[in-house]
Scaffold this motif. Structure first.
Motif, PDB file in Angstrom:
ATOM      1  N   LEU B   3       0.643  -1.286  -0.043  1.00 42.69           N
ATOM      2  CA  LEU B   3       0.083   0.120   0.050  1.00 42.69           C
ATOM      3  C   LEU B   3       1.010   1.094  -0.097  1.00 42.69           C
ATOM      4  CD1 LEU B   3      -2.465  -1.097   2.648  1.00 42.69           C
ATOM      5  CD2 LEU B   3      -3.047  -0.381   0.436  1.00 42.69           C
ATOM      6  N   PRO B   4       0.412   2.365  -0.567  1.00 44.75           N
ATOM      7  CA  PRO B   4       1.187   3.681  -0.707  1.00 44.75           C
ATOM      8  C   PRO B   4       1.038   4.104   0.807  1.00 44.75           C
ATOM      9  CG  PRO B   4      -0.910   3.987  -1.463  1.00 44.75           C
ATOM     10  CD  PRO B   4      -0.725   2.368  -1.296  1.00 44.75           C
ATOM     11  N   SER B   5       2.055   5.072   1.020  1.00 47.57           N
ATOM     12  CA  SER B   5       2.076   5.594   2.568  1.00 47.57           C
ATOM     13  C   SER B   5       0.792   6.458   2.698  1.00 47.57           C
ATOM     14  CB  SER B   5       3.301   6.525   2.646  1.00 47.57           C
ATOM     15  OG  SER B   5       4.202   5.478   2.681  1.00 47.57           O
ATOM     16  N   PHE B   6       0.293   6.494   3.758  1.00 50.38           N
ATOM     17  CA  PHE B   6      -0.815   7.433   4.250  1.00 50.38           C
ATOM     18  C   PHE B   6      -0.765   7.500   5.622  1.00 50.38           C
ATOM     19  CE2 PHE B   6      -2.277   2.892   3.952  1.00 50.38           C
ATOM     20  CZ  PHE B   6      -3.078   3.049   5.146  1.00 50.38           C
ATOM     21  N   GLN B   7      -1.443   8.635   6.317  1.00 47.07           N
ATOM     22  CA  GLN B   7      -1.469   8.714   7.648  1.00 47.07           C
ATOM     23  C   GLN B   7      -2.852   8.073   7.999  1.00 47.07           C
ATOM     24  OE1 GLN B   7      -0.405  12.815   9.073  1.00 47.07           O
ATOM     25  NE2 GLN B   7      -1.362  12.220  11.049  1.00 47.07           N
ATOM     26  N   TYR B   8      -2.845   7.056   9.144  1.00 42.86           N
ATOM     27  CA  TYR B   8      -4.221   6.586   9.722  1.00 42.86           C
ATOM     28  C   TYR B   8      -4.684   7.378  10.855  1.00 42.86           C
ATOM     29  CZ  TYR B   8      -6.686   2.902  11.913  1.00 42.86           C
ATOM     30  OH  TYR B   8      -7.617   2.134  12.315  1.00 42.86           O
ATOM     31  N   LEU B   9      -5.976   7.596  10.513  1.00 47.88           N
ATOM     32  CA  LEU B   9      -6.871   8.224  11.651  1.00 47.88           C
ATOM     33  C   LEU B   9      -7.979   7.318  12.055  1.00 47.88           C
ATOM     34  CD1 LEU B   9      -6.716  11.686   9.784  1.00 47.88           C
ATOM     35  CD2 LEU B   9      -5.101  11.062  11.616  1.00 47.88           C
ATOM     36  N   ALA B  10      -8.079   7.307  13.313  1.00 48.78           N
ATOM     37  CA  ALA B  10      -9.201   6.489  13.789  1.00 48.78           C
ATOM     38  C   ALA B  10      -9.832   7.473  14.891  1.00 48.78           C
ATOM     39  CB  ALA B  10      -8.859   5.206  14.520  1.00 48.78           C
ATOM     40  N   PRO B  11     -11.000   8.114  14.308  1.00 48.21           N
ATOM     41  CA  PRO B  11     -11.728   9.074  15.103  1.00 48.21           C
ATOM     42  C   PRO B  11     -12.817   8.153  16.309  1.00 48.21           C
ATOM     43  CG  PRO B  11     -12.809   8.852  13.145  1.00 48.21           C
ATOM     44  CD  PRO B  11     -11.485   8.260  12.999  1.00 48.21           C
ATOM     45  N   LYS B  12     -12.571   8.745  17.499  1.00 47.63           N
ATOM     46  CA  LYS B  12     -13.471   8.023  18.538  1.00 47.63           C
ATOM     47  C   LYS B  12     -14.965   8.468  18.461  1.00 47.63           C
ATOM     48  CE  LYS B  12      -9.524   8.305  21.430  1.00 47.63           C
ATOM     49  NZ  LYS B  12      -8.814   8.960  20.478  1.00 47.63           N
ATOM     50  N   ARG B  47      -4.465   7.495  -4.173  1.00 47.40           N
ATOM     51  CA  ARG B  47      -3.217   7.944  -3.349  1.00 47.40           C
ATOM     52  C   ARG B  47      -3.799   8.894  -2.257  1.00 47.40           C
ATOM     53  NH1 ARG B  47      -1.862   4.097  -5.235  1.00 47.40           N
ATOM     54  NH2 ARG B  47       0.027   3.360  -6.144  1.00 47.40           N
ATOM     55  N   PRO B  48      -4.591   8.553  -1.274  1.00 44.59           N
ATOM     56  CA  PRO B  48      -4.964   9.572  -0.176  1.00 44.59           C
ATOM     57  C   PRO B  48      -3.863   9.912   0.916  1.00 44.59           C
ATOM     58  CG  PRO B  48      -6.125   7.300   0.158  1.00 44.59           C
ATOM     59  CD  PRO B  48      -5.483   7.350  -1.032  1.00 44.59           C
ATOM     60  N   ASP B  49      -3.774  10.848   1.307  1.00 39.06           N
ATOM     61  CA  ASP B  49      -2.928  11.266   2.269  1.00 39.06           C
ATOM     62  C   ASP B  49      -3.275  10.784   3.568  1.00 39.06           C
ATOM     63  OD1 ASP B  49      -1.195  12.487   0.332  1.00 39.06           O
ATOM     64  OD2 ASP B  49      -2.023  14.304   0.973  1.00 39.06           O
ATOM     65  N   PHE B  50      -4.677  10.776   3.882  1.00 38.13           N
ATOM     66  CA  PHE B  50      -5.134  10.461   4.991  1.00 38.13           C
ATOM     67  C   PHE B  50      -6.269   9.275   4.675  1.00 38.13           C
ATOM     68  CE2 PHE B  50      -3.984  14.824   5.280  1.00 38.13           C
ATOM     69  CZ  PHE B  50      -3.245  14.963   6.481  1.00 38.13           C
ATOM     70  N   VAL B  51      -6.235   8.341   5.723  1.00 40.07           N
ATOM     71  CA  VAL B  51      -7.294   7.273   5.690  1.00 40.07           C
ATOM     72  C   VAL B  51      -7.735   7.236   6.952  1.00 40.07           C
ATOM     73  CG1 VAL B  51      -7.675   4.980   5.755  1.00 40.07           C
ATOM     74  CG2 VAL B  51      -6.149   5.674   4.169  1.00 40.07           C
ATOM     75  N   ILE B  52      -9.269   7.471   6.995  1.00 43.92           N
ATOM     76  CA  ILE B  52      -9.968   7.778   8.391  1.00 43.92           C
ATOM     77  C   ILE B  52     -10.841   6.457   8.550  1.00 43.92           C
ATOM     78  CG2 ILE B  52     -11.689   9.140   9.621  1.00 43.92           C
ATOM     79  CD1 ILE B  52     -10.648  11.619   7.541  1.00 43.92           C
ATOM     80  N   ASP B  53     -10.326   5.856   9.466  1.00 47.48           N
ATOM     81  CA  ASP B  53     -11.067   4.523   9.752  1.00 47.48           C
ATOM     82  C   ASP B  53     -12.559   4.625  10.734  1.00 47.48           C
ATOM     83  OD1 ASP B  53     -11.799   1.954  10.205  1.00 47.48           O
ATOM     84  OD2 ASP B  53      -9.866   1.331  11.209  1.00 47.48           O
ATOM     85  N   ILE B  54     -13.688   4.384  10.057  1.00 47.73           N
ATOM     86  CA  ILE B  54     -14.700   4.477  10.719  1.00 47.73           C
ATOM     87  C   ILE B  54     -15.086   3.244  11.188  1.00 47.73           C
ATOM     88  CG2 ILE B  54     -15.648   6.612   9.609  1.00 47.73           C
ATOM     89  CD1 ILE B  54     -17.555   4.731   8.064  1.00 47.73           C
ATOM     90  N   SER B  55     -14.590   2.301  11.141  1.00 51.76           N
ATOM     91  CA  SER B  55     -15.234   0.733  11.460  1.00 51.76           C
ATOM     92  C   SER B  55     -15.149   0.519  12.961  1.00 51.76           C
ATOM     93  CB  SER B  55     -14.300  -0.251  10.865  1.00 51.76           C
ATOM     94  OG  SER B  55     -12.812  -0.159  11.439  1.00 51.76           O
ATOM     95  N   GLY B  56     -14.734   1.385  13.790  1.00 49.05           N
ATOM     96  CA  GLY B  56     -14.731   1.153  15.310  1.00 49.05           C
ATOM     97  C   GLY B  56     -16.020   2.179  15.595  1.00 49.05           C
ATOM     98  N   LEU B  57     -16.478   3.025  14.882  1.00 46.77           N
ATOM     99  CA  LEU B  57     -17.680   3.740  15.347  1.00 46.77           C
ATOM    100  C   LEU B  57     -19.206   3.057  15.538  1.00 46.77           C
ATOM    101  CD1 LEU B  57     -16.840   7.203  13.347  1.00 46.77           C
ATOM    102  CD2 LEU B  57     -16.139   6.432  15.755  1.00 46.77           C
ATOM    103  N   ASP B  58     -19.283   2.682  16.927  1.00 50.89           N
ATOM    104  CA  ASP B  58     -20.673   2.179  17.151  1.00 50.89           C
ATOM    105  C   ASP B  58     -21.882   3.037  16.574  1.00 50.89           C
ATOM    106  OD1 ASP B  58     -19.459   0.243  18.379  1.00 50.89           O
ATOM    107  OD2 ASP B  58     -19.597   0.765  20.380  1.00 50.89           O
ATOM    108  N   GLU B  59     -21.711   4.510  16.672  1.00 50.11           N
ATOM    109  CA  GLU B  59     -22.803   5.411  16.144  1.00 50.11           C
ATOM    110  C   GLU B  59     -23.154   4.856  14.669  1.00 50.11           C
ATOM    111  OE1 GLU B  59     -21.959   9.715  17.381  1.00 50.11           O
ATOM    112  OE2 GLU B  59     -20.126   8.709  17.670  1.00 50.11           O
ATOM    113  N   LEU B  60     -22.172   4.494  13.740  1.00 53.17           N
ATOM    114  CA  LEU B  60     -22.514   4.227  12.437  1.00 53.17           C
ATOM    115  C   LEU B  60     -22.771   2.847  12.169  1.00 53.17           C
ATOM    116  CD1 LEU B  60     -19.782   6.803  10.830  1.00 53.17           C
ATOM    117  CD2 LEU B  60     -22.126   7.090  11.210  1.00 53.17           C
ATOM    118  N   SER B  61     -22.789   1.883  13.329  1.00 49.77           N
ATOM    119  CA  SER B  61     -22.714   0.426  13.050  1.00 49.77           C
ATOM    120  C   SER B  61     -24.021  -0.330  13.135  1.00 49.77           C
ATOM    121  CB  SER B  61     -21.619  -0.286  13.559  1.00 49.77           C
ATOM    122  OG  SER B  61     -20.345   0.312  13.338  1.00 49.77           O
ATOM    123  N   GLY B  62     -25.249   0.779  13.891  1.00 51.92           N
ATOM    124  CA  GLY B  62     -26.264   0.009  14.110  1.00 51.92           C
ATOM    125  C   GLY B  62     -27.009  -0.388  13.018  1.00 51.92           C
TER     126      GLY B  62
END
Lengths: 166, 295
Positions: B3-12, B47-62
């Motif tokens: 994968l190309p380089s990117f910054q990983y962000l996991a909002p709470k 080639r995104p600079d940031f990857v924002i992971d929403i998989s852990g967000l319960d608010e979006l998983s119901g």
């Protein structure tokens, strides 16, 4: 930017320095030396890299290691307990579901995930449930036989230990 | 294959997600299951600079069903979890069928409904089913929420109505009327890990006599850059009892408005032929769910 992640793999904690773009498959194979997990297509098509995350089968070639913290990861190395193969491993061996072997760890982990979700799948459910794993040797029938045998209880602990005692 | 380089962000939470999106906007991509995004990033192009992971967000998983408001599915809800809800198979059968056909078990375990929509592939399975079931999406952004039908959200090949800073929050499917049934039929060559070359979703509502068609909706997939809602064709069915002639007229009307492409998987002409067969098949299955198999 590398960061330390805590991974729980096969019931053991690991602290690993990883970059965000490293996949779980690469970390497990290259950094932790567990090369049982295979890489085939590396783009989520072939199923060779299948592992269990929280009991369900996932493709580790398209899973980020940084996103795997706090999850229960099981690779093929984690199935054998006290020198005894997992029932599905034993079944794949005895039913001759292995030829060249490259797909086998993924096939076994996928079968394990299928049986976790559905302990008594029908033949049709096995065929559909295993459709994410490519095997170019066996023609699948022997793999299906093995999963079916485990589902039917042929490899339950009691029976295998009874067989051993005889 | 790296994968190309990117910054990983996991909002709470979604608040943090919104602020990350307003900060990084076009340079960021949202990661849900990764079954499309990471595969695309492994091949040249994305080639995104940031990857924002929403998989852990319960608010979006119901995934919640209410007899008044219908089925509300969080954008990050996993495909497999949606399929396992009994109400989905019972009341939204076309959606259930469209999910069942996606990839294989591993892909459905990882992938999300929101991802399948936002990826906006012309060959995606769930959008035609969602369109036929009159689903709407909720979009969240700094200026408040917006709601629109799925067919308006998907704007083109790999294009959605999402503006900078916005994200897909949930998908809502209204409660189907009494006496209704739905089905999703697609055509493909292999049994698994395959994408459809033509797809059709149909929903029908029958009158109390269980014969006359009260209402119908038809959505065509993979025969244009976006799913096509074939309202004019569906109108032909209203007030009628099914017959071979009627269905031929409807399926011809569907073929007429379809815009399939020629590619290595099938010619446009062939896709139009198959489309007509699928319209009739999907209608039959949806109709039989309500009327029973009396033929």
């Amino acid at each position: 930017m590398k960061q330390v992640v805590q991974l729980n793999i096969n019931d053991s904690p690991y602290e690993v320095m990883v970059a965000p773009n490293e996949t779980l498959a690469d970390v497990v194979r290259r950094k932790l030396g567990m090369t049982g997990t295979k890489l085939g297509c590396e783009q989520g098509d072939c199923g060779a890299c299948t592992i269990l995350i929280d009991g369900r089968s996932h493709l580790s070639c398209i899973t980020l290691a940084v996103a795997s913290e706090g999850k229960e990861i099981v690779t093929i190395e984690g199935l054998e307990k006290d020198g005894k193969l997992d029932p599905i491993q034993q079944a794949i061996l005895e039913k001759q579901g292995v030829q060249c072997g490259i797909c086998t760890p993924g096939v076994i982990m996928s079968a394990k995930g299928l049986l976790n979700e559905n302990p008594e799948p029908s033949h049709a459910e096995i065929v559909v449930g295993m459709s994410g794993n490519l095997c170019r040797c066996t023609g699948y029938e022997k793999i299906f036989d093995a999963v079916e045998a485990v589902a039917a209880g042929e490899y339950d602990d009691e029976k295998t230990s009874q067989a051993g005692a005889e | 294959m790296y994968l190309p380089s990117f910054q990983y962000l996991a909002p709470k939470d979604t608040g943090e997600l919104a602020s990350l999106l307003s900060d990084h906007g076009d340079k960021a991509r949202i990661l849900s299951g990764g079954t499309d995004l990471l595969v695309q990033m492994k091949s040249p192009g994305l080639r995104p600079d940031f990857v924002i992971d929403i998989s852990g967000l319960d608010e979006l998983s119901g995934i919640n069903f209410d007899a008044k408001t219908g089925l509300v599915i969080g954008s990050a809800a996993k495909l497999d979890d949606i399929m396992e809800m009994p109400v989905v198979k019972e009341k939204y059968f076309a959606l259930w069928q469209s999910i069942e056909t996606i990839g294989a078990r591993q892909i459905r375990t990882m992938g999300s409904l929101g991802g399948n929509i936002c990826n906006a592939s012309p060959a995606a399975d769930t959008p035609p089913a969602l369109v036929a079931l009159s689903a709407e999406v909720s979009i969240a952004g700094a200026k408040g929420d917006r709601v629109m039908p799925v067919e308006e959200f998907i704007r083109g090949n790999r294009q959605t109505a999402l503006k900078k800073g916005e994200y897909l929050k949930s998908i809502t499917l209204p409660v189907p009327e009494k006496n209704s049934g739905s089905a999703y039929h697609h055509f493909r060559v292999r049994g698994g890990m395959e994408i459809a070359m033509v797809a059709v979703a149909v929903q029908v509502v029958l009158e109390k006599n269980n014969k006359t068609i009260k209402d119908a909706s038809i959505a065509l997939g993979v025969v244009g850059p976006t799913p096509i809602r074939a309202d004019d064709a569906a109108k032909i069915l209203v007030g009628q009892k099914p017959s071979e002639d009627l269905l031929q007229t409807v399926s011809q009307a569907c073929a007429d408005i379809s815009k399939p492409i020629d590619d290595f998987r099938a010619s446009a002409e062939y896709r139009k032929e198959i489309l007509q067969v699928l319209v009739e098949e999907a209608f039959d299955e949806a109709y039989i769910q309500v009327a029973g198999d009396s033929k």
